[in-house]
Design an enzyme around this catalytic site. Structure first.
Site, short mmCIF file in Angstrom:
data_model
loop_
_atom_site.label_atom_id
_atom_site.label_comp_id
_atom_site.label_asym_id
_atom_site.label_seq_id
_atom_site.Cartn_x
_atom_site.Cartn_y
_atom_site.Cartn_z
N HIS A 1 39.20 36.25 40.31
CA HIS A 1 38.90 36.34 41.73
C HIS A 1 40.15 36.34 42.62
O HIS A 1 41.06 35.54 42.40
CB HIS A 1 37.99 35.18 42.13
CG HIS A 1 36.72 35.13 41.33
ND1 HIS A 1 36.58 34.33 40.22
CD2 HIS A 1 35.56 35.82 41.47
CE1 HIS A 1 35.37 34.50 39.71
NE2 HIS A 1 34.73 35.41 40.44
N SER B 1 29.90 36.94 42.43
CA SER B 1 30.82 35.87 42.82
C SER B 1 31.84 36.27 43.87
O SER B 1 32.44 35.40 44.50
CB SER B 1 31.58 35.36 41.58
OG SER B 1 32.30 36.41 40.96
N ASP C 1 42.09 32.69 40.65
CA ASP C 1 41.88 32.41 39.24
C ASP C 1 42.08 33.71 38.46
O ASP C 1 42.64 34.67 39.00
CB ASP C 1 40.52 31.74 38.98
CG ASP C 1 39.33 32.63 39.32
OD1 ASP C 1 39.51 33.86 39.46
OD2 ASP C 1 38.20 32.10 39.43
#
Length: 360
Positions: A337, A42, A334
């Protein structure tokens, strides 16, 4: 001298004087690499998980992407650009890297490179069993499909020339340790000591980049682990303390892994003729930002911008979550991340290292 001759002479002088400037400008804007190719998780997935995958690890909804030019979420796990986009921009390749699974890719998209990464992926295949992401070990199969399409556009010879000279980014690892060792101890019976699991992951990484090499890849940037003990979600899960200190033993694990990776990459490079491997240090820059936040314009480093910042990520960070107004002051967007501001700092540090390694 007539007016027309004076104008002609003036234009000639101006053109002559400006020519070197234009040449210099062209030199600086010329891409250092013909294409950029991205593999991993991610941290670099630009939207592959948007497309039919049975995974909850998605970022195609607000507030993700809110600071992109169009303000729309497109699968990037941040408020704006990812580190891979920033690198691509600095290398003058393109501003945004499209996901390979995007159905409307243009020939130009293919020619200048795409992303094969999948949020929730890891070097350990067991990681994707729980996340339903595209395993890192499966991503070379996507790459083979890309090569076939590239050959269809420019022919076999030119396609391999592009791949041989492309810049490749590989970024994965955190999911392996979080999901298989720290939070869910599925690998602890097999590897009772973290060093053993690190060696397993590094062997998987080595096999992966060797497979990429066999497909034509030559220029590779490999990301290390961040300070795992400072991820907001990790502090929430492991540390029941209102002061939210980083988990130092997990940070030490990251340091040990990164040291092993730095020692491994030159060995791989020496064994693969024509290859160049560069280690991307994200640990030390992030620790520097955590320890000296004001130096980089940050005011919050212990929680994310989305929701409470302690737990929210993926579907938990959503349109109903409150979002901070001053996103450039948050290290994390978040609970896992980094924000675009953080990626910009890391990108600025990596840019001269990339040029020094691959222009030599």
């Amino acid at each position: 001298m007539s007016t027309s001759k004076a104008i002609t002479l003036t234009l000639f002088i101006a053109t002559t004087l400006l020519a070197p400037c234009n040449a210099a400008a062209n030199a600086t804007t010329k891409p250092l690499f013909p294409a950029i190719l991205i593999f991993g998780d991610s941290t670099v997935d630009t939207g592959n998980n948007n497309y039919p995958l049975p995974t909850i690890f998605r970022a195609e909804h607000f507030p993700y992407g809110m600071d992109l030019p169009d303000g729309k979420a497109n699968g990037r796990f941040s408020n704006g650009k990812l580190i891979s986009d920033i690198i691509a921009t600095k290398l003058n390749i393109k501003e945004f890297i499209p996901p390979f699974l995007q159905p409307n890719l243009s020939d130009q998209d293919i020619l200048t490179g795409v992303c094969f990464a999948s949020a929730g992926a890891g070097y350990d295949d067991l990681t994707s069993l729980s996340t339903q992401a595209i395993r890192v070990s499966e991503q070379p199969n996507m790459f083979k499909s890309y090569i076939a399409r590239l050959k269809g556009i420019v022919g076999d010879k030119k396609a391999m020339e592009i791949i041989n000279n492309a810049f490749v980014v590989v970024s994965a690892g955190p999911n392996d340790f979080i999901l298989n060792y720290y939070e869910i101890p599925s690998r602890r019976l097999e590897y009772p000591f973290i060093s053993g699991y690190q060696d397993f992951i590094l062997k998987r990484l080595e096999n992966f980049v060797r497979e990429l090499y066999s497909l034509g890849v030559r220029n590779v940037l490999v990301g290390g682990l961040p300070p795992m003990g400072c991820l907001p979600i990790h502090m929430t899960a492991k540390f029941r303390n209102i002061f939210r200190f980083c988990l130092e033993h997990h940070n030490k694990d990251s340091v040990l892994y990164n040291e092993k990776l730095q020692n491994l990459l030159p060995q791989i490079e020496a064994s693969l003729p024509g290859s160049k491997f560069l280690y991307a240090d994200v640990y030390n820059p992030m620790m520097e930002m955590i320890q000296n936040p004001s130096k980089y314009g940050f005011k919050e480093t212990k929680r994310g911008c989305c929701g409470t910042g302690f737990l929210e990520t993926s579907f938990m960070c959503n349109v109903f979550s409150p979002v901070c107004q001053n996103r450039s002051e948050f290290l994390f967007f978040d609970s896992i991340h980094p924000s675009e501001a953080t990626y910009n700092v890391i990108g600025n540090l990596l840019d001269p290292l990339i040029r020094g390694k691959f222009q030599a």
